[in-house]
Design a protein around this motif. Sequence first.
Motif, PDB file in Angstrom:
ATOM      1  N   GLU A  68       3.267 -13.088  16.338  1.00  0.00           N
ATOM      2  CA  GLU A  68       3.905 -12.329  15.273  1.00  0.00           C
ATOM      3  C   GLU A  68       5.406 -12.208  15.553  1.00  0.00           C
ATOM      4  OE1 GLU A  68       2.299  -8.748  12.684  1.00  0.00           O
ATOM      5  OE2 GLU A  68       3.098  -7.992  14.590  1.00  0.00           O
TER       6      GLU A  68
ATOM      7  N   ARG B 261       6.688  -2.353   5.469  1.00  0.00           N
ATOM      8  CA  ARG B 261       5.438  -2.015   4.781  1.00  0.00           C
ATOM      9  C   ARG B 261       4.397  -3.094   5.066  1.00  0.00           C
ATOM     10  NH1 ARG B 261       9.336  -1.423   0.616  1.00  0.00           N
ATOM     11  NH2 ARG B 261       9.753   0.754   0.045  1.00  0.00           N
ATOM     12  N   SER B 262       3.197  -2.683   5.423  1.00  0.00           N
ATOM     13  CA  SER B 262       2.118  -3.647   5.639  1.00  0.00           C
ATOM     14  C   SER B 262       1.748  -4.307   4.309  1.00  0.00           C
ATOM     15  CB  SER B 262       0.889  -2.948   6.220  1.00  0.00           C
ATOM     16  OG  SER B 262       0.299  -2.097   5.250  1.00  0.00           O
ATOM     17  N   ASN B 263       1.034  -5.423   4.399  1.00  0.00           N
ATOM     18  CA  ASN B 263       0.592  -6.105   3.178  1.00  0.00           C
ATOM     19  C   ASN B 263      -0.174  -5.154   2.262  1.00  0.00           C
ATOM     20  OD1 ASN B 263       1.676  -8.391   4.278  1.00  0.00           O
ATOM     21  ND2 ASN B 263      -0.270  -9.307   4.866  1.00  0.00           N
ATOM     22  N   ARG B 264      -1.074  -4.383   2.846  1.00  0.00           N
ATOM     23  CA  ARG B 264      -1.890  -3.477   2.048  1.00  0.00           C
ATOM     24  C   ARG B 264      -1.033  -2.420   1.367  1.00  0.00           C
ATOM     25  NH1 ARG B 264      -5.700  -5.053  -0.237  1.00  0.00           N
ATOM     26  NH2 ARG B 264      -4.577  -4.162  -1.975  1.00  0.00           N
ATOM     27  N   GLN B 265      -0.033  -1.915   2.058  1.00  0.00           N
ATOM     28  CA  GLN B 265       0.864  -0.922   1.456  1.00  0.00           C
ATOM     29  C   GLN B 265       1.654  -1.529   0.307  1.00  0.00           C
ATOM     30  OE1 GLN B 265       2.908   0.130   5.119  1.00  0.00           O
ATOM     31  NE2 GLN B 265       1.937   2.145   5.179  1.00  0.00           N
TER      32      GLN B 265
ATOM     33  N   THR C 185       2.829 -10.605   7.426  1.00  0.00           N
ATOM     34  CA  THR C 185       2.125  -9.384   7.835  1.00  0.00           C
ATOM     35  C   THR C 185       2.820  -8.106   7.372  1.00  0.00           C
ATOM     36  OG1 THR C 185       3.246  -9.453   9.992  1.00  0.00           O
ATOM     37  CG2 THR C 185       1.081 -10.494   9.848  1.00  0.00           C
ATOM     38  N   SER C 186       4.109  -8.165   7.048  1.00  0.00           N
ATOM     39  CA  SER C 186       4.774  -6.977   6.505  1.00  0.00           C
ATOM     40  C   SER C 186       6.103  -7.369   5.867  1.00  0.00           C
ATOM     41  CB  SER C 186       5.009  -5.919   7.586  1.00  0.00           C
ATOM     42  OG  SER C 186       6.040  -6.312   8.470  1.00  0.00           O
TER      43      SER C 186
ATOM     44  N   ASP D 274      -6.253  -8.275   2.075  1.00  0.00           N
ATOM     45  CA  ASP D 274      -5.054  -7.762   2.748  1.00  0.00           C
ATOM     46  C   ASP D 274      -4.090  -8.883   3.116  1.00  0.00           C
ATOM     47  OD1 ASP D 274      -5.938  -5.151   2.607  1.00  0.00           O
ATOM     48  OD2 ASP D 274      -6.915  -5.204   4.560  1.00  0.00           O
TER      49      ASP D 274
ATOM     50  N   THR E  76       7.931  -9.849   8.526  1.00  0.00           N
ATOM     51  CA  THR E  76       7.152 -10.147   9.727  1.00  0.00           C
ATOM     52  C   THR E  76       6.097 -11.181   9.363  1.00  0.00           C
ATOM     53  OG1 THR E  76       7.477  -7.864  10.460  1.00  0.00           O
ATOM     54  CG2 THR E  76       5.788  -9.150  11.598  1.00  0.00           C
TER      55      THR E  76
END
Length: 475
Positions: A192, A136-140, A131-132, A109, A184
Amino acid sequence: MAQRADAILPKMPASRLREDVILLKKILEANHPSLYWYTPKDSMDQYFRYTINSITDSLNEVAFKNKVAWLVSKIRCGHTTVRFSKAYGKIAPLFRYPLFPLALKAWNDSLVVLGSIWPRDTVFKRGTIITSINGRSNRQVLDSIFQFISTDGYADNYKNQLVSGNFPAWYKTIFGTDSVYTITYIDTAGRERSTLVKAFIPQKDSIGTKKPSTDKRDEQISGRPTRKMRLMNKRVMVIDTASSTAFMRITSFSGGRLKPFFKRSFKTIGQQRLQHLVIDLRENGGGTVSNSVDLTQYLAAKPFKLGDSVVAISRKFRYGRYIHPAWPYWLVMNLAATKEKDGLIHFGHYEQHYFKPRKRFHFDGDVYLVQGGLTFSAASMMVATLKGQKNITVVGEETGGGYYGNSAMHIPTIRLPYSGLQVSLPMYRLVIDSSHPKGHGIVPDLEVKPSSGAIRKGIDPKIEDIRALIQRKSR
């Protein structure tokens, strides 16, 4: 609001694009040896229907390629991939910018900065953790990109490495472009924070129009690679006499005059009586199988063969006018392969022939094979053959190439008649060893993952861990 970078590309009518997908289904069903190896036929049929029905309006080539790539990825064959048309390749530079401005390394992630295109960037230094992006988050972000990438089975580490190689291009192809991005990140104090970063568009006067020189002396001055540099980029060996170790880096098994290089290298290793050999295959996506076999023969402790089975479902090349080149592959398959009682076409030589270890210059010391997500095809076949041998230690991350097997050997290209999209078509299914687990790449003996700290410091944790192992053995 994001604007598609491909918005000015011409669009193609939906009816013709649907015809291309219908034809692709027929070609794959008639020729692909592993169409249902991981995904059952009823599921693949459903994916085809969904793709065809989703084309309700005209699309440009980028949008259509994304649909076909999504579809083809469901086969879970790393050698079945989708490329743009030849016509698009000629105009692609016109759509290169604007570009996402950060090079990022991806794993699990994590997204970590490798570099910023802005030379005075004081925020996104090497090693900074993201982190985004745009909410969108990293995973997304990664999941959205991953669904368009083909790989062997479920070896997703290949996708991580592929995206890391050119994150800006992947991001742009899937998400389009913005004039600015909201990113982010974790600052140096561990907090953060969010900031805006402009997309990169080069100044017009920064793009030179000078014609390339043909003077070889200018290659050295201008920074263009010389022939020697190109060879070294494919294969190089460095010796550390203090630790009695040879470090060999092989980035491809195609070109590079590899067989003479291997012979000279192992002769030198023997003359200097080196005890340890490190072979770095992290960038090696495969290539000519005979070169992979040749290197393996210098290391293998016993005779080996390429696979338990090497089979095709047909050698007739149905729909051959859309497969290029069809004639050379048809000729080889009809001369070198035979139809067996099971109704399949067998490449008997690779199924039955055992390659013997070399007696001259054979290396019997400690061997460390360094692998990663981009270790694929012939490179992963080599690792699969040697893994488990007493003097072999496999270090790194899971390979992109399947441990159980893959579909490859002969790989012509399907050219869809209307869109011009190109889809690679492997003709043989190779089971390397039926006792190996199916579905993933080769898991290393010693797993060493990336880290933001190592990226920030510019160190190679896999090589550092190998050096530590060698030092302990020496003591």
